[in-house]
Design an enzyme around this catalytic site. Structure first.
Site, PDB file in Angstrom:
ATOM      1  N   ASP A  60      -5.433  -6.359   5.845  1.00 17.67           N
ATOM      2  CA  ASP A  60      -6.757  -5.914   4.829  1.00 17.67           C
ATOM      3  C   ASP A  60      -7.432  -7.285   4.697  1.00 17.67           C
ATOM      4  OD1 ASP A  60      -8.674  -4.729   3.416  1.00 17.67           O
ATOM      5  OD2 ASP A  60      -7.244  -4.308   2.071  1.00 17.67           O
ATOM      6  N   TYR A  82       0.723  -1.329  -0.053  1.00 18.88           N
ATOM      7  CA  TYR A  82      -0.010   0.103   0.127  1.00 18.88           C
ATOM      8  C   TYR A  82       0.803   1.257  -0.079  1.00 18.88           C
ATOM      9  CZ  TYR A  82      -3.910  -3.060   0.884  1.00 18.88           C
ATOM     10  OH  TYR A  82      -4.779  -4.316   0.769  1.00 18.88           O
ATOM     11  N   ASP A 118      -1.305 -17.734   5.836  1.00 20.65           N
ATOM     12  CA  ASP A 118      -2.353 -18.541   5.372  1.00 20.65           C
ATOM     13  C   ASP A 118      -2.819 -19.517   6.253  1.00 20.65           C
ATOM     14  OD1 ASP A 118       0.327 -18.858   4.819  1.00 20.65           O
ATOM     15  OD2 ASP A 118       0.124 -20.436   3.217  1.00 20.65           O
ATOM     16  N   LYS A 150       4.000 -13.720   5.992  1.00 24.78           N
ATOM     17  CA  LYS A 150       4.243 -14.713   5.005  1.00 24.78           C
ATOM     18  C   LYS A 150       5.901 -14.636   4.889  1.00 24.78           C
ATOM     19  CE  LYS A 150       2.853 -17.497   1.834  1.00 24.78           C
ATOM     20  NZ  LYS A 150       2.141 -18.726   2.116  1.00 24.78           N
TER      21      LYS A 150
END
Ligand code: NAP
Length: 492
Positions: free
Chosen positions: A234, A130, A210, A177
């Site tokens: 988000d 972002y 995940d 991640k």
């Protein structure tokens, strides 16, 4: 006459925004909070007037003055056009902490009802993808830079621990991640591990994002505070809103050192705009967070209680809730009707749940937020070596042709270490079946690991510069305190 005690910027926004904002303002006024509302514009209408930022100077000036904004959703063109005015607003005022609670609500049926879902997602709000640094490297290859800083990570991670402490929560889970993006998401994870010992009374764990999505769907009540990077946050905060009844029930606050902006998680829901059918609860709960932020704890409790009573009794249910309970949508309560009912319920207490009765900002509005711990002097002590460069080249060729050519171009002070296509090494050949997209990353390094001066790198670029279409992007390769600042290619 009542004395004005608070000034708040209010941005009605696009689509259903004006309807939910009107609902919130009516209830706050009815709760007896004395507010001088400064109405301001942002979003679609502003873009239409030709202001490419979507946030006019008057709106910025108002927020600078009031330090607090209540905003409706702002429309963003998807996949083209101007930048998101929402993201611009969050970044303009460095509201680095996006706090998104997801809590089981009475009278709102979900698959998890009775499990006690009560979690907060603390999302880093200004960095990551972002940051909005985007380029087409070639006519057919897009690139968005993922910027994660140690400072940004430390600020949001400390914010999450302070929030956990303040709200009496027991656990902070970092979601990253880092297994794939070892340098960006990995930096966030390493920072989390450095900071967690400062809060020994709070359990700290790290999970891959995940798996967090999987665990949220399977057993959401295991989570308390989840701290994460911008894109992860988000996505999982929309997921979390689905656990407690949907976007109609998901509030949020964007907090910075000076300014805080409160808004629903949902967007402008254009198909419902102007019909007086939208559920205002998300913005109402955001308003409760805002009242706590400005020190109106009693009014916040009264408003939260009134919302909970309204939901608990089920006498007013907007369309989205009626759909979930299997009732007749024609009989659903309007936005205005729901608002009237909340106002009528001010002063009542829910029978089955307690209002949160806690401040949403660590330390309360007056307490300074945690500061960045690194001194500028720290950077002077870091040992740096430039060991080479990655040059991205657009060329309609094959790696078997480009490789030998780049070896000759490399010159005496550099050697071609490898070429990759979209991150996978293709030269020297590995036998991996990597497709080519006319964009090659050529890695040149010092053959002896020496510090390579800029003049050598510029000489290399000059030798490459004659090619067509040629180089598109350059990234220096460093060692910081003996550690490489870059990763290997896949297959290298
Ligand atoms: P959205 O506006 O959040 O709406 C998606 C769907 O969620 C709606 O069609 C509706 O579902 C449901 N929904 C949303 N808010 C609701 C509410 N208060 N009560 C009941 N149901 C609600 O998402 P979108 O359609 O993807 O985005 C529309 C625009 O909003 C885009 O321009 C986007 O960029 C912008 N946006 C702005 C913000 C922000 O300002 N912070 C955030 C997200 C998106 P049903 O169709 O099932 O009724």
């Amino acid at each position: 006459m009542t004395a004005i005690s608070h000034r708040i910027t209010v941005i009605p926004g696009d689509g259903v925004g004006p309807e939910v904002v009107r609902s919130a303002v009516r209830i706050i006024d009815a709760a007896g909070v004395s507010v001088d509302w400064e109405y301001a514009e942002a979003g679609a209408e502003v873009f239409r007037k030709g202001d490419t930022s979507g946030v006019p100077a008057e709106t910025r000036a108002s927020i600078e003055r009031t330090k607090v904004a209540l905003k409706g959703p702002l429309e963003t063109p998807v996949g083209f056009g101007e930048k998101s005015a929402n993201v611009t607003l969050r970044k303009l005022f460095e509201t680095y902490a996006n706090v998104r609670p997801a809590r089981e609500l009475p009278g709102v049926p979900t698959r998890y009802a009775g499990e006690g879902v009560d979690l907060v997602i603390v999302r880093e709000n200004v960095e990551d993808l972002y940051a909005g640094i985007e380029h087409m490297q070639t006519p057919d290859v897009g690139q968005t830079l993922k910027i994660i800083s140690r400072k940004g990570s430390e600020k949001i991670i400390r914010y999450a621990f302070e929030l956990a402490q303040r709200e009496g929560r027991r656990k902070v889970s970092a979601a990253t991640k880092a297994n794939i993006m070892k340098l960006s998401e990995g930096l966030f994870k390493r920072t989390f591990e450095q900071i967690a010992p400062d809060y020994p009374e709070i359990e700290a764990e790290h999970l891959i994002i995940d798996n967090v999505a999987h665990q949220l769907a399977k057993n959401p009540a295991q989570f308390d505070v989840i701290v994460t990077t911008n894109l992860n946050g988000d996505i999982i905060s929309d997921l979390a809103s689905g656990l407690v009844g949907g976007l109609g029930f998901a509030p949020s606050g964007n907090y910075g050192d000076d300014v805080a902006i409160f808004e629903a998680v949902h967007g402008s829901a254009p198909k419902h705009a102007g019909k007086d059918v939208i559920n205002p609860t998300a913005l109402l709960l955001s308003s409760v967070m805002m009242l706590r932020h400005i020190g109106e704890a009693d009014a916040a409790d009264r408003m939260e209680d009134a919302i909970l009573v309204t939901l608990e009794e089920g006498k007013a249910a907007t369309q989205d809730l009626v759909r979930q309970t299997g009732g007749d949508v024609e009989q659903a309560t309007s936005t205005t009707g729901f608002t009237d009912m909340v106002i009528a319920n001010l002063g009542r207490h829910p029978a089955t749940v307690a209002a949160r009765h806690r401040t949403q900002r660590p330390g309360g509005p007056a307490a300074p937020l945690p500061r960045w711990s690194y001194e500028a002097a720290h950077y002077a002590t870091i040992d740096r070596t430039t060991v080479g460069v990655d040059v991205f080249i657009e060329e309609d060729t094959t790696s078997a042709v480009l490789g030998p050519l780049m070896e000759t171009i490399a010159g005496p002070d550099l050697v071609l270490e490898m070429i990759s296509s979209r991150g996978t090494m293709v030269y020297p050949a590995t036998g991996l079946a990597s497709d080519d997209v006319r964009l090659w990353r050529c890695r040149f390094v010092s053959p002896v690991g020496a510090d390579v001066p800029d003049s050598v790198l510029l000489g290399l670029l000059e030798r490459i510069a004659g090619r067509h279409p040629g180089w598109t992007h350059v990234e220096k390769l460093h060692f910081f305190d003996g550690e490489p600042s870059y990763t290997k290619a896949q297959g290298q």
